[in-house]
Design an enzyme around this catalytic site. Structure first.
Site, mmCIF file in Angstrom:
data_model
loop_
_atom_site.group_PDB
_atom_site.id
_atom_site.type_symbol
_atom_site.label_atom_id
_atom_site.label_comp_id
_atom_site.label_asym_id
_atom_site.label_seq_id
_atom_site.Cartn_x
_atom_site.Cartn_y
_atom_site.Cartn_z
ATOM 1 N N THR A 52 0.817 -1.207 0.000
ATOM 2 C CA THR A 52 0.000 0.000 0.000
ATOM 3 C C THR A 52 0.851 1.257 0.000
ATOM 4 O OG1 THR A 52 -1.571 1.294 1.338
ATOM 5 C CG2 THR A 52 -0.112 -0.179 2.521
ATOM 6 N N TYR A 84 -1.981 0.050 10.087
ATOM 7 C CA TYR A 84 -2.194 -0.601 8.786
ATOM 8 C C TYR A 84 -0.961 -0.434 7.905
ATOM 9 C CZ TYR A 84 -3.672 -0.953 3.913
ATOM 10 O OH TYR A 84 -3.742 -1.255 2.579
#
Length: 337
Positions: free
Chosen positions: A117, A141
């Site tokens: 990501t 995350y």
């Protein structure tokens, strides 16, 4: 040989499984179906229901299905949730990846593609952001994904694993033929929320912060169509099988749209207005994130086909209409009976 796709019944995973199947690849999926749906998988693709971090399960699938490559999607992906429950993210993302890699090494699978990501960058010093930029994630995350990238780097050095880590920017849209799309209830994707509002399923869309240092005060994101992203995985697999060196690649288009611009695109495509309200900033949100795509275009045989925000919104909207029709069909049958 066979490609093992973890999390292959999820949003991005199912689009990639479809792309692999259409490319003639033999595919097998491991998914615990916590956020995925078996109905999204092409007919004939074997599904093993279980945890991608279960080494015994993974080793058994690798051996029985003659797996030579792994594409790893399985994990948790909501920034705000990771701020509230970080240990769950380190378990679901980092520990699962560690166990999966251990099974791959044990069974001599050397080609791995990882779903990473752009959140690993945090707030970049400049945009577009290149892969060499400092990694300063703002959320558990982002940290959990960066930890897996580090593990891949070390596994490559120690065990000869070859990998491509694909750093996704903002994934959106649905299959252009509306065969599959984002079906998870309560999804936090901006385009998903917007098309739900445009189809009357939400009363409003909340914009979290309009006081950022951007032209209209809302955050800026680089949206990539999920089908183009799926094709990037197919290209990455081909790259590794042809002997390509391990690498990390941004997956975006290199153009940013603000949250408010994105909502206006959905309104335009839907031909319908919906309420937008301003809410306070959320912890962990990044101000502006736009990809430098020069490396992926130079490395992979990959040419995006759906690089247009209205196109992305239109495909997301078509899928949402299909979901609505499917949900309403049992109600209509009950009424007619």
């Amino acid at each position: 040989m066979t490609v093992l796709v973890t999390g292959g019944a999820g949003y991005i995973g199912s689009h990639t499984v479809l792309a692999l199947a259409e490319a003639g690849e033999s595919v097998v999926v491991i998914d615990n179906l916590s956020t995925g749906f078996s109905s999204l998988l092409p007919e004939g693709v074997p599904l093993f229901i279980g945890d991608a971090g279960d080494e015994n399960l993974v080793e058994g699938v690798i051996a029985s299905q003659r797996v030579d490559a792994i594409i790893h999607f399985a994990g948790s992906v909501v920034v705000a949730e990771s701020m509230r429950d970080p240990l769950a993210y380190y378990r679901n993302n980092t520990m699962t990846s560690r166990n999966l890699l251990s099974a791959a090494v044990t069974r001599n699978v050397r080609n791995v593609i990882f779903s990473s990501t752009a959140a690993v960058y945090g707030n970049p010093d400049r945009t577009p952001v290149a892969e060499e930029a400092p990694t300063r994630p703002l959320s558990p995350y982002g940290c959990s994904k960066l930890m897996t990238e580090i593990m891949l780097h070390d596994a490559a050095a120690a065990y000869g694993v070859n990998y491509v880590a694909l750093r996704y920017f903002n994934v959106a849209g649905a299959d252009p033929q509306a065969r599959i799309g984002l079906a998870t209830a309560g999804a936090t994707h901006l385009l998903k929320i917007a098309v739900e509002a445009a189809t009357g399923q939400r009363t409003q869309v909340d914009v979290f912060g309009t006081d950022y240092p951007t032209p209209d005060g809302s955050c800026i994101r680089d949206f990539i169509h999920v089908t183009d992203l799926a094709q990037a995985h197919v290209a990455a697999l081909r790259y590794l099988r042809e002997g390509g060196a391990s690498t990390t690649l941004n997956c975006g288009y290199g153009r940013g749209y603000s949250v408010l611009e994105t909502l206006e695109a959905v309104r335009r495509v839907a031909g319908r207005n919906f309420a937008v309200t301003t809410a306070s900033r959320r912890p962990g949100d990044i101000v502006a994130m736009v990809a430098d795509t020069s490396r992926i275009r130079a490395t992979l045989d990959w040419t995006p086909r759906y690089d247009d925000l209205d196109n992305i919104a239109a495909h997301a909207l078509a899928w949402e209409h299909k979901l609505l029709a499917q949900r309403q069909a049992p109600e209509l049958q009950a009424i007619s009976a």
